[in-house]
Design a protein around this motif. Structure first.
Motif, PDB file in Angstrom:
ATOM      1  N   HIS A  17      17.602 -52.115 -31.193  1.00  0.00           N
ATOM      2  CA  HIS A  17      16.849 -53.365 -31.237  1.00  0.00           C
ATOM      3  C   HIS A  17      17.391 -53.975 -32.490  1.00  0.00           C
ATOM      4  N   VAL A  18      18.358 -53.528 -33.145  1.00  0.00           N
ATOM      5  CA  VAL A  18      19.094 -54.288 -34.319  1.00  0.00           C
ATOM      6  C   VAL A  18      20.052 -55.281 -34.018  1.00  0.00           C
ATOM      7  N   GLY A  19      20.493 -55.006 -32.467  1.00  0.00           N
ATOM      8  CA  GLY A  19      21.434 -55.908 -32.041  1.00  0.00           C
ATOM      9  C   GLY A  19      22.930 -54.701 -31.772  1.00  0.00           C
ATOM     10  N   GLY A  20      22.549 -53.751 -31.215  1.00  0.00           N
ATOM     11  CA  GLY A  20      23.496 -52.900 -30.900  1.00  0.00           C
ATOM     12  C   GLY A  20      24.365 -52.284 -31.812  1.00  0.00           C
ATOM     13  N   GLY A  21      23.703 -52.341 -32.934  1.00  0.00           N
ATOM     14  CA  GLY A  21      24.459 -51.560 -34.274  1.00  0.00           C
ATOM     15  C   GLY A  21      25.382 -52.256 -34.937  1.00  0.00           C
ATOM     16  N   ARG A  22      25.668 -53.458 -34.566  1.00  0.00           N
ATOM     17  CA  ARG A  22      26.530 -54.549 -35.122  1.00  0.00           C
ATOM     18  C   ARG A  22      26.123 -55.280 -36.424  1.00  0.00           C
ATOM     19  N   ASN A  23      26.931 -55.527 -37.193  1.00  0.00           N
ATOM     20  CA  ASN A  23      26.713 -56.185 -38.486  1.00  0.00           C
ATOM     21  C   ASN A  23      27.283 -57.400 -38.357  1.00  0.00           C
ATOM     22  N   TYR A  24      26.752 -58.654 -38.174  1.00  0.00           N
ATOM     23  CA  TYR A  24      27.150 -59.973 -38.250  1.00  0.00           C
ATOM     24  C   TYR A  24      26.999 -60.772 -39.304  1.00  0.00           C
ATOM     25  N   ALA A  25      28.135 -61.500 -39.674  1.00  0.00           N
ATOM     26  CA  ALA A  25      28.122 -62.185 -40.893  1.00  0.00           C
ATOM     27  C   ALA A  25      27.257 -63.189 -40.838  1.00  0.00           C
ATOM     28  N   PHE A  26      26.712 -63.965 -39.985  1.00  0.00           N
ATOM     29  CA  PHE A  26      25.753 -64.834 -39.657  1.00  0.00           C
ATOM     30  C   PHE A  26      24.540 -64.469 -39.071  1.00  0.00           C
ATOM     31  N   ASP A  27      23.483 -64.790 -39.176  1.00  0.00           N
ATOM     32  CA  ASP A  27      22.119 -64.836 -38.617  1.00  0.00           C
ATOM     33  C   ASP A  27      21.849 -66.150 -37.767  1.00  0.00           C
ATOM     34  N   ARG A  28      20.714 -65.928 -37.308  1.00  0.00           N
ATOM     35  CA  ARG A  28      20.091 -67.270 -36.550  1.00  0.00           C
ATOM     36  C   ARG A  28      20.038 -68.433 -37.501  1.00  0.00           C
ATOM     37  N   THR A  29      19.511 -67.992 -38.670  1.00  0.00           N
ATOM     38  CA  THR A  29      19.252 -69.040 -39.561  1.00  0.00           C
ATOM     39  C   THR A  29      20.384 -69.836 -40.163  1.00  0.00           C
ATOM     40  N   ASN A  30      21.424 -68.879 -40.520  1.00  0.00           N
ATOM     41  CA  ASN A  30      22.992 -69.534 -41.003  1.00  0.00           C
ATOM     42  C   ASN A  30      23.328 -70.586 -39.822  1.00  0.00           C
ATOM     43  N   PHE A  31      23.312 -70.204 -38.518  1.00  0.00           N
ATOM     44  CA  PHE A  31      23.823 -71.050 -37.583  1.00  0.00           C
ATOM     45  C   PHE A  31      22.881 -72.238 -37.399  1.00  0.00           C
ATOM     46  N   LEU A  32      21.692 -72.160 -37.671  1.00  0.00           N
ATOM     47  CA  LEU A  32      20.788 -73.266 -37.639  1.00  0.00           C
ATOM     48  C   LEU A  32      20.944 -74.231 -38.752  1.00  0.00           C
ATOM     49  N   PHE A  33      21.181 -73.654 -40.078  1.00  0.00           N
ATOM     50  CA  PHE A  33      21.745 -74.543 -41.226  1.00  0.00           C
ATOM     51  C   PHE A  33      22.942 -75.244 -40.866  1.00  0.00           C
ATOM     52  N   LEU A  34      24.101 -74.464 -40.341  1.00  0.00           N
ATOM     53  CA  LEU A  34      25.490 -75.199 -39.926  1.00  0.00           C
ATOM     54  C   LEU A  34      24.867 -76.231 -39.021  1.00  0.00           C
ATOM     55  N   ALA A  35      24.392 -76.142 -37.978  1.00  0.00           N
ATOM     56  CA  ALA A  35      24.365 -77.199 -37.158  1.00  0.00           C
ATOM     57  C   ALA A  35      23.684 -78.347 -37.582  1.00  0.00           C
ATOM     58  N   ILE A  36      22.643 -78.049 -38.278  1.00  0.00           N
ATOM     59  CA  ILE A  36      21.811 -79.071 -39.190  1.00  0.00           C
ATOM     60  C   ILE A  36      22.815 -79.966 -40.174  1.00  0.00           C
ATOM     61  N   GLY A  37      23.504 -79.301 -40.917  1.00  0.00           N
ATOM     62  CA  GLY A  37      24.684 -79.830 -41.899  1.00  0.00           C
ATOM     63  C   GLY A  37      25.331 -80.477 -40.983  1.00  0.00           C
ATOM     64  N   PHE A  38      26.210 -80.307 -39.926  1.00  0.00           N
ATOM     65  CA  PHE A  38      27.118 -80.768 -39.031  1.00  0.00           C
ATOM     66  C   PHE A  38      26.541 -82.035 -38.425  1.00  0.00           C
ATOM     67  N   ALA A  39      25.337 -82.148 -38.036  1.00  0.00           N
ATOM     68  CA  ALA A  39      24.551 -83.349 -37.453  1.00  0.00           C
ATOM     69  C   ALA A  39      24.353 -84.319 -38.479  1.00  0.00           C
TER      70      ALA A  39
END
Length: 92
Positions: A17-39
């Motif tokens: 449920h947590v994503g296969g036990g992997r700890n990612y550096a970014f989550d969905r919100t980080n990628f959203l802010f990154l895309a908004i900043g790029f735009a």
């Protein structure tokens, strides 16, 4: 022995449920802010664009308020948004 088996089963179920036990550096919100900043940065560069001066004719539009003041501020805000998205720590 059955307690050990149950604890392993519970841990594998919770990891799914947590994503296969992997700890990612970014989550969905980080990628959203990154895309908004790029735009926003792209919009700033579009605001900077326009016709330039040639050797035959001087175009005073190259020093317009939009190109000199607004566009760099828009780009700066986009870069700040991108930096924030990289620095932001995802919630667990």
């Amino acid at each position: 022995m059955s307690d050990n088996k149950q604890s392993q089963q519970v841990s594998t179920n919770s990891e799914k449920h947590v994503g296969g036990g992997r700890n990612y550096a970014f989550d969905r919100t980080n990628f959203l802010f990154l895309a908004i900043g790029f735009a926003i940065v792209i919009i700033g560069f579009i605001l900077m664009s326009g016709p330039g001066s040639t050797e035959q004719a001087y175009n005073p539009d190259i020093f317009s308020f939009r190109r000199i003041k607004v566009a760099p501020v828009v780009c700066f805000l986009g870069f700040i948004s991108m930096i924030y998205s990289i620095i932001r720590k995802p919630k667990d």
